[in-house]
Design an enzyme around this catalytic site. Structure first.
Site: not given
Length: 487
Positions: A43-44, A83, A274-275
């Protein structure tokens, strides 16, 4: 005699036909013929914080090993650096603007995928896979993104998550494990007691059970060129690194369990984020630091190891690619993406030089639709709501990295002026080869007028092909509005 010979000949034909038929109709043993698949989504997590992508400071030995045994993509993109919106694309193979997955799915925001979408997990369940998820979910509705099993563990403790996945790994049927961490997302509370305190990124003084605390000095971290090199930035990156190293340990534990189950040789392992990193200028933007991400894949059936693949691939391609790995047939027209399975171990495959991105919301109060086309070295961003001030995600606004610039009225945030970050032109055209930081906008340069127009044509075609409602904003063309009847 002739009659006896004829009877014998017929008998032989019958035996041959029967044996041949039984061989053709023998049911396929899915436990041995179909590979297991692990899709590990952090996540991130940006490309900036992995050893195998060139960071010599951060400790990520397990993910580095995966890259040395498989393939590392250097031009892999999410379609939206947010997200929930990104995850809907990962699991559907469709752009969020076409599925209603415009932004976050918190109950306050209530964005949700249309119920007629058929997701990756549902397709794999139908194909005989055991599907399981653990950790961050952040998509809706559950009927669309259904999993056979929902595993429980602390999503900040990837070692605990790996241990909770053992039963699935030991499944007698082929399995699909969707393994999603909360790390290295910023930790709550987003707003610190003092504005200049670094966010925790989920780190705790007491640490996590069975996880070695790997800490970093702010003096040693590498500050990406798009960020200001300040005390606050360095302190936050140090916390971010610690969170990433926790991910790596959990990934190592997961591979250990896979080895114990004797399934290393029939399991496809995919690592993505995700990013981009949760810093202003990356997450929620469509700049390279927001959407260009790590992607490492190990296919144990491939003889090639340590490959670096330059193909431009997108998260919208993941569902058809995974279905191909799983030997599941599908209608190619059901997806906006296309499978890249056949070019995974090719270093410079031809025909993979364009991707598209589509961002509309992060939080519901953050309306700022952007559409992107990247074709070879050129990149066009269409800021559809360009007259609005660029909105901040709540965690990024409170970040001491941003506040150190904002509170002190400093003109620049990294190489970009603060006013240019907040107020953007309608079109941004960049030559990524010459301008990797995306600071030299060529959209108003007459020398590039033909490039600009050709990129606009590509963007319009992309929007039309993917049923993008925001296509109307070009010239108020209403063909995508439908009849107004709720069918």
């Amino acid at each position: 005699m002739r009659t006896a010979l004829r009877i014998a000949y017929v008998l032989v034909l019958c035996i041959v036909f029967t044996c041949s038929k039984s061989k053709e109709t023998k049911p396929k043993d899915s436990a041995t013929s179909n590979p297991n698949i692990i899709l590990f989504v952090s996540d991130d997590h940006g490309m900036d914080a992995l050893g195998c992508y060139g960071n010599q400071i951060i400790k990520t030995p397990n993910l580095d090993k995966l890259a040395s045994e498989g393939v590392k993509f250097t031009n892999a993109y999410c379609t939206s650096a947010s997200c929930a919106a990104s995850r809907s694309v990962i699991l559907s193979g469709l752009y969020g603007h076409a599925t209603g997955s415009y932004g976050h799915v918190h109950d306050y925001h209530h964005f949700s995928t249309y119920d007629n979408v058929k997701s990756l997990s549902n397709r794999l369940t139908e194909a005989g896979y055991v599907t399981a998820r653990i950790g961050k979910y952040h998509v809706a509705p559950e009927a669309v993104y259904q999993f056979d099993e929902v595993l429980e563990a602390d999503p900040r403790n990837t070692v605990e998550m790996a241990d909770a996945s053992k039963a699935v790994i030991h499944s007698k049927k082929p399995f699909f494990l969707y393994f999603c961490t909360d790390d290295p997302h910023r930790g709550h509370p987003f707003t610190p007691e003092k504005w200049d305190m670094p966010n925790s990124f989920g780190n705790k003084k007491e640490g996590y059970k069975d996880v070695e605390q790997i800490t970093y000095s702010p003096d040693e971290v590498l500050v990406p060129a798009f960020l200001p090199d300040t005390k606050q930035t360095r302190e936050e990156i140090a916390q971010y690194y610690q969170s990433v190293s926790r991910i790596d340990q959990g990934f190592g534990r997961l591979m250990h369990h896979l080895k114990d189950a004797n399934k290393l040789e029939n399991t496809i392992v995919i690592y993505i984020s995700d990013n981009g990193m949760a810093f202003p200028g990356a997450k929620t933007t469509v700049y390279e630091t927001g959407i260009k991400l790590p992607c490492i894949i190990k296919d144990p059936t491939s003889n090639k190891k340590g490959i670096t693949n330059t193909a431009k691939i997108s998260w919208v391609d993941l569902t058809p690619t995974i279905l191909d790995f799983a030997n599941v047939s599908y209608d190619k027209t059901a997806f906006h993406g296309k499978s890249f399975k056949n070019i995974i171990d090719t270093e410079n495959p031809k025909g993979w030089d364009a991707i598209y991105a589509s961002h509309t919301f992060h939080e519901i109060t953050m309306y700022y639709p952007m559409r992107v086309v990247i074709d070879k070295n050129y990149k066009l961003i269409w800021n559809i709501a360009w007259r609005l001030e660029y909105p901040f995600a709540s965690d990024l606004w409170a970040a001491s990295t941003w506040q150190s610039i904002y509170r002190n009225d400093i003109e620049y945030f990294g190489p970009r002026k603060v006013k240019d970050y907040l107020f953007r032109p309608e079109f941004e055209l960049f030559n990524l080869e010459n301008d990797p930081l995306e600071t030299n906008n060529l959209a108003d340069n007459e020398k590039y007028s033909e490039v600009l127009e050709s990129m606009k044509v590509k963007l319009k075609k992309f929007q039309k092909d993917t049923s993008d409602p925001w296509m109307i904003m070009w010239d108020h063309e209403s063909s995508l509005q439908g009849t107004g009847v709720n069918l």
